[in-house]
Design a protein around this motif. Structure first.
Motif, PDB file in Angstrom:
ATOM      1  N   ALA A 165       0.810  -1.224   0.000  1.00  0.00           N
ATOM      2  CA  ALA A 165       0.000   0.000   0.000  1.00  0.00           C
ATOM      3  C   ALA A 165       0.841   1.270   0.000  1.00  0.00           C
ATOM      4  N   VAL A 166       2.100   1.186   0.472  1.00  0.00           N
ATOM      5  CA  VAL A 166       2.883   2.417   0.638  1.00  0.00           C
ATOM      6  C   VAL A 166       4.202   2.389  -0.127  1.00  0.00           C
ATOM      7  N   THR A 167       4.352   1.425  -1.047  1.00  0.00           N
ATOM      8  CA  THR A 167       5.543   1.389  -1.895  1.00  0.00           C
ATOM      9  C   THR A 167       5.126   1.145  -3.336  1.00  0.00           C
ATOM     10  N   LYS A 168       6.066   1.376  -4.220  1.00  0.00           N
ATOM     11  CA  LYS A 168       5.930   0.963  -5.619  1.00  0.00           C
ATOM     12  C   LYS A 168       7.207   0.220  -5.992  1.00  0.00           C
ATOM     13  N   PRO A 169       7.192  -0.575  -7.048  1.00  0.00           N
ATOM     14  CA  PRO A 169       8.399  -1.312  -7.426  1.00  0.00           C
ATOM     15  C   PRO A 169       9.613  -0.394  -7.564  1.00  0.00           C
ATOM     16  N   GLY A 170      10.709  -0.838  -6.967  1.00  0.00           N
ATOM     17  CA  GLY A 170      11.946  -0.062  -6.999  1.00  0.00           C
ATOM     18  C   GLY A 170      12.182   0.769  -5.754  1.00  0.00           C
ATOM     19  N   ASP A 171      11.127   1.049  -4.978  1.00  0.00           N
ATOM     20  CA  ASP A 171      11.311   1.771  -3.720  1.00  0.00           C
ATOM     21  C   ASP A 171      12.135   0.923  -2.745  1.00  0.00           C
ATOM     22  N   GLU A 172      12.710   1.592  -1.758  1.00  0.00           N
ATOM     23  CA  GLU A 172      13.484   0.889  -0.744  1.00  0.00           C
ATOM     24  C   GLU A 172      12.718   0.836   0.573  1.00  0.00           C
ATOM     25  N   VAL A 173      12.834  -0.306   1.234  1.00  0.00           N
ATOM     26  CA  VAL A 173      12.268  -0.522   2.567  1.00  0.00           C
ATOM     27  C   VAL A 173      13.430  -0.812   3.507  1.00  0.00           C
ATOM     28  N   LEU A 174      13.494  -0.103   4.627  1.00  0.00           N
ATOM     29  CA  LEU A 174      14.541  -0.341   5.615  1.00  0.00           C
ATOM     30  C   LEU A 174      13.994  -1.135   6.787  1.00  0.00           C
ATOM     31  N   THR A 175      14.794  -2.091   7.262  1.00  0.00           N
ATOM     32  CA  THR A 175      14.493  -2.765   8.516  1.00  0.00           C
ATOM     33  C   THR A 175      15.776  -2.898   9.313  1.00  0.00           C
ATOM     34  N   PHE A 176      15.635  -3.255  10.591  1.00  0.00           N
ATOM     35  CA  PHE A 176      16.781  -3.312  11.498  1.00  0.00           C
ATOM     36  C   PHE A 176      17.165  -4.762  11.783  1.00  0.00           C
ATOM     37  N   ALA A 177      18.450  -5.073  11.634  1.00  0.00           N
ATOM     38  CA  ALA A 177      18.936  -6.393  12.024  1.00  0.00           C
ATOM     39  C   ALA A 177      19.102  -6.435  13.547  1.00  0.00           C
ATOM     40  N   PRO A 178      18.797  -7.604  14.126  1.00  0.00           N
ATOM     41  CA  PRO A 178      18.240  -8.802  13.510  1.00  0.00           C
ATOM     42  C   PRO A 178      16.750  -8.654  13.236  1.00  0.00           C
ATOM     43  N   TYR A 179      16.291  -9.355  12.190  1.00  0.00           N
ATOM     44  CA  TYR A 179      14.906  -9.195  11.758  1.00  0.00           C
ATOM     45  C   TYR A 179      14.349 -10.557  11.356  1.00  0.00           C
ATOM     46  N   PHE A 180      13.026 -10.681  11.371  1.00  0.00           N
ATOM     47  CA  PHE A 180      12.356 -11.924  10.994  1.00  0.00           C
ATOM     48  C   PHE A 180      12.666 -12.234   9.540  1.00  0.00           C
ATOM     49  N   SER A 181      13.135 -13.434   9.276  1.00  0.00           N
ATOM     50  CA  SER A 181      13.693 -13.769   7.963  1.00  0.00           C
ATOM     51  C   SER A 181      12.683 -13.654   6.820  1.00  0.00           C
ATOM     52  N   GLU A 182      11.394 -13.818   7.108  1.00  0.00           N
ATOM     53  CA  GLU A 182      10.400 -13.760   6.037  1.00  0.00           C
ATOM     54  C   GLU A 182      10.154 -12.342   5.528  1.00  0.00           C
ATOM     55  N   TYR A 183      10.741 -11.323   6.179  1.00  0.00           N
ATOM     56  CA  TYR A 183      10.599  -9.964   5.654  1.00  0.00           C
ATOM     57  C   TYR A 183      11.132  -9.874   4.232  1.00  0.00           C
ATOM     58  N   GLY A 184      12.181 -10.647   3.933  1.00  0.00           N
ATOM     59  CA  GLY A 184      12.750 -10.608   2.586  1.00  0.00           C
ATOM     60  C   GLY A 184      11.719 -10.958   1.523  1.00  0.00           C
ATOM     61  N   PRO A 185      11.083 -12.139   1.612  1.00  0.00           N
ATOM     62  CA  PRO A 185      10.048 -12.470   0.627  1.00  0.00           C
ATOM     63  C   PRO A 185       8.869 -11.510   0.622  1.00  0.00           C
ATOM     64  N   TYR A 186       8.451 -11.046   1.806  1.00  0.00           N
ATOM     65  CA  TYR A 186       7.319 -10.106   1.847  1.00  0.00           C
ATOM     66  C   TYR A 186       7.620  -8.869   1.005  1.00  0.00           C
ATOM     67  N   VAL A 187       8.835  -8.329   1.174  1.00  0.00           N
ATOM     68  CA  VAL A 187       9.186  -7.091   0.483  1.00  0.00           C
ATOM     69  C   VAL A 187       9.435  -7.352  -0.995  1.00  0.00           C
ATOM     70  N   ARG A 188      10.178  -8.407  -1.309  1.00  0.00           N
ATOM     71  CA  ARG A 188      10.462  -8.711  -2.722  1.00  0.00           C
ATOM     72  C   ARG A 188       9.175  -8.935  -3.507  1.00  0.00           C
ATOM     73  N   GLY A 189       8.177  -9.504  -2.860  1.00  0.00           N
ATOM     74  CA  GLY A 189       6.915  -9.751  -3.534  1.00  0.00           C
ATOM     75  C   GLY A 189       6.200  -8.487  -3.969  1.00  0.00           C
ATOM     76  N   THR A 190       6.551  -7.358  -3.388  1.00  0.00           N
ATOM     77  CA  THR A 190       5.928  -6.091  -3.770  1.00  0.00           C
ATOM     78  C   THR A 190       6.690  -5.398  -4.893  1.00  0.00           C
ATOM     79  N   GLY A 191       7.905  -5.864  -5.185  1.00  0.00           N
ATOM     80  CA  GLY A 191       8.756  -5.186  -6.155  1.00  0.00           C
ATOM     81  C   GLY A 191       9.672  -4.162  -5.524  1.00  0.00           C
ATOM     82  N   ALA A 192       9.511  -3.943  -4.216  1.00  0.00           N
ATOM     83  CA  ALA A 192      10.413  -3.042  -3.495  1.00  0.00           C
ATOM     84  C   ALA A 192      11.695  -3.788  -3.122  1.00  0.00           C
ATOM     85  N   VAL A 193      12.663  -3.060  -2.579  1.00  0.00           N
ATOM     86  CA  VAL A 193      13.974  -3.615  -2.246  1.00  0.00           C
ATOM     87  C   VAL A 193      14.196  -3.462  -0.740  1.00  0.00           C
TER      88      VAL A 193
END
Length: 395
Positions: free
Chosen positions: A116-144
């Motif tokens: 809802a708040v990104t478009k493909p190519g946008d960047e999403v920041l998270t803090f390590a350590p983080y839940f590993s499934e965040y990667g697929p969740y974000v990639r599925g939107t086209g964001a990085v």
């Protein structure tokens, strides 16, 4: 022709699930009671009696066609109204029905919120350590997804590094407090500074940077403390909740996105989320579960078990010389491994039938996660195995 993106993902299966399945196999060999499986965050306490009573009453008294029929795309109105009222009462923010969107757990909430708040190519920041499934969740939107490096031993967010990484390409920040895998609760001081940075950078870049707050462990907090509510610190917050942990309902797959009433687009974001559901084939969690949970929003399972387990493990780990931060919540603890290679350490632990998860899967080197949502009796019986593991490194 098979989709090559998903074919490639077969080579990167969940370490957590693999460890859990190994535990099932090992239990078949030597008995469930002899395998100390700390791999999977599957609640070990039953759901509250109020939920069971609500389900029984609904099935006995409600018209079946209405009870089991489709609900609106935005979710069951009664559930949405009840969830909004509960949030307003608990946190003092003026949530209304229009701010609540039911989802299939926190996973569905996060996936919807990021779209809802990104478009493909946008960047999403998270803090390590983080839940590993965040990667697929974000990639599925086209964001990085970009990961802010960790700040051990306390594992509060590294806000200095965060500020440097917060470029104009970043449109969304993804946080998790209380945190999986560390059990750390982000402090009010941390959230205050985080909000200040986001406000300043949003003004500088000419667009609001959204905060997506992943909060399935909000009610699992220890030592009589409370968890600071991120949406109370920053207006452009989408809160993602699950009832899997606090009501012990992981198999029912119910959560929601709560849009801060002061957020940009607050009046239309839930409608946008419903359109995302059309695109992804989400189409609402089960109606009966929404109706039952709406009667249990101020209830929890007996979460005191997790504090007891936390104390047992923390005391033993510190006694054995592990470097470990005392968890403020969740049912996870995150000690430093006794060798640099966390994967090798976890394989060594298997020799004592201790099943742990290496920190590499959470974006950090050299630590391991215990998910101590198991019976307290089993935690106690695992302590001699932990002693043997530590002793193996003292030889």
């Amino acid at each position: 022709m098979l989709n090559e993106t998903y074919r490639a993902m077969l080579a990167h299966k969940s370490v957590i699930r693999e460890t859990f399945m190994y535990g099932k196999q090992r239990a078949a060999e030597i008995g469930y009671e002899n395998v100390f499986d700390y791999s999977l965050g599957n609640p070990s306490v039953p759901c509250p009696p109020r939920f069971t009573a609500a389900m029984q009453d609904l099935l006995a008294t409600e018209e079946p066609i209405a009870l089991h029929g489709y609900c609106p795309s935005q979710g069951d109105p009664g559930f949405r109204t009840a969830a909004a009222a509960h949030l307003a009462k608990t946190f003092g923010l003026p949530y209304e029905q229009k701010h609540i969107f039911p989802t299939t757990g926190a996973a569905g909430a996060i996936a919807h919120a990021i779209r809802a708040v990104t478009k493909p190519g946008d960047e999403v920041l998270t803090f390590a350590p983080y839940f590993s499934e965040y990667g697929p969740y974000v990639r599925g939107t086209g964001a990085v997804l970009k990961v802010v490096p960790p700040q051990p031993p306390t594992f509060q967010p590294n806000l200095d590094a965060f500020e440097e990484m917060l470029t104009e390409n970043v449109t969304c920040i993804l946080i998790n407090t209380p945190n999986n895998p560390t059990g750390v609760v982000y402090s009010a001081e941390t959230l205050t500074r985080l909000a200040e940075i986001l406000t300043a950078k949003s003004k500088e870049y000419g667009h609001n940077i959204f905060l997506v707050s992943d909060e399935p462990y909000r009610d699992i907090v220890f030592d009589g403390k409370t968890v600071p509510y991120p949406a109370a610190f920053y207006p452009h917050t989408l809160t993602c909740l699950s009832f899997s942990k606090t009501l012990s309902l992981p198999g029912e797959r119910l959560g929601y996105v709560a849009v801060n009433p002061a957020c940009e687009g607050a009046d239309i974001l839930v409608d946008i989320l419903a359109q995302i559901s059309r695109f992804t084939g989400h189409n609402c969690p089960p109606s009966i579960i929404q109706k039952a949970v709406s009667r249990c929003l101020d209830a929890t399972s007996d979460l005191s078990v997790y504090e007891t387990n936390r104390n047992l493990l923390y005391d033993k780990l510190t006694e054995l010389g592990f470097e470990v931060e005392r968890p403020g919540g969740t049912f996870y603890i995150f000690p430093k491994a006794l060798e640099e290679d966390a994967n090798a350490f976890c394989m060594k632990a298997r020799e004592f039938d201790l099943l742990l998860v290496p920190s590499d899967t959470f974006g950090v080197k050299g630590y391991v996660r215990f998910a101590y949502c198991i019976d307290t009796e089993k935690v106690k019986r695992s302590l001699p195995a932990l002693e043997k593991l530590a002793a193996a490194y003292r030889k």
